[in-house]
Enzyme design. Sequence first.
Site, mmCIF file in Angstrom:
data_model
loop_
_atom_site.group_PDB
_atom_site.id
_atom_site.type_symbol
_atom_site.label_atom_id
_atom_site.label_comp_id
_atom_site.label_asym_id
_atom_site.label_seq_id
_atom_site.Cartn_x
_atom_site.Cartn_y
_atom_site.Cartn_z
ATOM 1 C CE LYS A 25 -3.018 2.670 3.049
ATOM 2 N NZ LYS A 25 -4.211 2.863 2.227
ATOM 3 C CG ASP A 607 -26.491 5.332 5.677
ATOM 4 O OD1 ASP A 607 -27.349 5.918 5.008
ATOM 5 O OD2 ASP A 607 -25.610 5.908 6.347
ATOM 6 C CB CYS A 651 -23.637 2.612 -1.993
ATOM 7 S SG CYS A 651 -23.109 3.809 -0.825
ATOM 8 C CG HIS A 702 -18.378 7.810 -6.509
ATOM 9 N ND1 HIS A 702 -19.737 7.861 -6.682
ATOM 10 C CD2 HIS A 702 -18.165 6.983 -5.482
ATOM 11 C CE1 HIS A 702 -20.308 7.069 -5.790
ATOM 12 N NE2 HIS A 702 -19.382 6.526 -5.051
HETATM 13 N N1 GLN Z 1 -24.156 8.111 5.930
HETATM 14 C C1 GLN Z 1 -22.995 7.623 5.274
HETATM 15 C C2 GLN Z 1 -22.158 8.772 4.782
HETATM 16 O O1 GLN Z 1 -22.690 9.745 4.349
HETATM 17 C C3 GLN Z 1 -23.347 6.727 4.112
HETATM 18 C C4 GLN Z 1 -22.121 6.162 3.461
HETATM 19 C C5 GLN Z 1 -22.409 5.093 2.442
HETATM 20 O O2 GLN Z 1 -23.487 4.985 1.953
HETATM 21 N N2 GLN Z 1 -21.446 4.299 2.092
HETATM 22 O O3 GLN Z 1 -20.956 8.728 4.775
HETATM 23 ZN ZN ZN Z 2 -23.613 5.727 -0.415
#
Ligand code: GLN
Ligand code: ZN
Length: 759
Positions: A25, A607, A651, A702
């Site tokens: 890494k 989430d 996600c 992203h």
């Molecule tokens: N609540 C989390 C964030 O905003 C959600 C992250 C995710 O969905 N991976 O970081």
């Molecule tokens: Zn997300």
Amino acid sequence: MTRTPEPIGSTVLGYPRIGPNREIKRALEDHWAGRLDAAGLATAAAAERARTWRRLAGLGLDSVPSSTFSLYDHVLDAAVLVGAVPPRYAELGLDPVGTYFAMARGTAGVAPLELTKWFDTNYHYLVPEVGPETEFRLAGATPVDEFREALDLGVRTRPVLLGPLSLLLLAKPAGDAPPGFHPLDRLDDLLEVYASLLERLAAAGAGWVQLDEPCFTADRTPAELDALRRAYQRLGEVSDRPGILVASYFGRLGDALPVLASTPVEAIGVDLVAGSPDEVLAATGLAGKTVVAGVVDGRNVWRSDLDSALAVLAAVRGVAGEVAVSTSCSLLHVPYDLDAETGLDPRLRSWLAFADQKVAEVVALASALRDGQAGVAGAFDDAAAARVSRRSAPGVVDDGVRSRLATLQPDDARRGPYDQRAAAQRERLGLPPLPTTTIGSFPQTAQLRGTRAEFRSGRLGEDEYTARMRAEIERTVRLQEKLGLDVLVHGEPERNDMVQYFAENLAGFATTVNGWVQSYGSRCVRPPILYGDVSRPAPITVDWARYAQSLTDRPVKGMLTGPVTILAWSFVRDDQPLADTARQVALAIRDETVDLEAAGIGIIQVDEPALRELLPLRSADQAAYLDWSVGAFRLATAGVSDATQIHTHLCYSEFGEVVAAIDGLDADVTSIEAARSRMEIVPDVAGSGFARGIGPGVYDIHSPRVPDADEIEALLRRALAEIPAERLWVNPDCGLKTRGYAEVEPALAALVEAAHRLR
Ligand code: GLN
Ligand code: ZN
């Protein structure tokens, strides 16, 4: 084949490669930052390979794999090896390493290959692109070179490569491919490349080669099974070649097992942990083959039950020409060595096996199978003692948790009808149409990480830590007010990671200090270990949320991680069904939602970004999974009143694939990724009859790119064409923690402006 190769005996299908102390890494990141040249990177890589071969040989493996190392990803390695470099990277005119990293990470002008999840794991691979014009050729000799490199160190290895079928099945059609083209159409051309590689490996002295075909533990069409037969028939006919081991993992081979058995390959690797020994025992046609029996779990960290593994091996020996002992999959998915993990409770530690301990288990099993158990009685005794200790240890079984689960009623996972909830929430929250919000986290600055590290190490007292975090929360709240967002968040400054943070605060979990596992490239994660019954000793997020809400009149959204995601990103106990563990985690999260509600929080987001990741590979197994995973989410969220609004966040953008599950979650509002695909999910949402609030992301977090209000307005208009305004939410694709404020502020300002224009 010229001569019969040595028996495989004992082996592993793959091994970690990021370095026991994440040396690779660091070398990669130094190289990318210009601090280490290509030669320095190559030296670090060669050192890690040499260390691995010596270690595996030293632990006593009969057949040591090679080419399990990668500078980024083994799928990318295979694509590059066979010449599948899309022209946009080749045209950059870089040297081979530069081209490789351009495909992995992109350059200023060219986006990288798509990155996606490796089957149902948390590893990510780069998606190869194959078109009618792809010129397959043996573009390098890495597996041959590394075979020789190991031979020079005195280890005759078994090179490992992604197989031709899986390479094509994991690829996507190149951008210029005509409609209807599938990468598998190019199988025959690709096979010639593999055939010449086999010849070169044989010439270098390799006795075996391992070709991984994990795609065949998922459902496959008759045409794909036929392609499998054709491919290994063809490769089997290569006159001067090593013995071929076709390895499968992550499940059962099903119809692919008899197909492989009918080809001339010498060995078949089967996953007997996620797959089924029965299937192998019932198979015919294995009498002339070596079955490489994956009896040691390559994906989890529990010590094997050596007695049952040995019984399975003995049974398989009855149907196979020869049996070799192996791991169920590559050890890429577990940390290197338990000995490096010094902080764990000694009892918990005695139940665990990381990669090196699993190698030792494989070796002990092979020895017991060959020469009887007496010579390795100590290993068997220790394993049995660990099982007994684990069964009765405090913390593993919590009667309070058990009896709470036993008295649950179906109504505990059910909320009031949606219409009634929506009316109560409208009344309570009074939100405008097209409400704006974010997904939870705000940028995580170096200063914030520093504060958390100081607190963890004890250099910072609790009061000062709380004061600094509160100051950060206040800044975040004021910023959101200034930007004009409607539903605010506290920004998650106290969280290192959305799963680890909860694991650290729940009973039943342990966390590691060095248990790193590669996620992709140089990115590693440290999954917590869920070893016992889960409960929540005290509120976790309530004080932070209450503080944030005290600062503002706008609603602050509480932020939790859901039970399925907590399981997906942890090493989970293997002594009870996943569904039971999920319900325990769900109850802990439910306690938190109830306390948030009591603290005056009117909106709570739970989430579940990993809901789809855990979806079983075989469709026959999916309904049962969706049943328990959706049930766990509902149990976690049904403890609050109708007037409390439950959000969830997913996600990914494949809404259509899991639409029934998303609907089943019964959340009041669901946010999902959509910006990168320019709202492609909207027709799926509209067509599915999904009738609750939905927030298709309008800002691709992203990418460092900052969208403007016109662009976001256009996306929202597309959404509004099919989703009624009263159900549409305006939010980014995901949390903002990986971005900087310089990007986030203008992007959120544009998001708010676009929503205002449309109101
Ligand atoms: N609540 C989390 C964030 O905003 C959600 C992250 C995710 O969905 N991976 O970081
Ligand atoms: Zn997300």
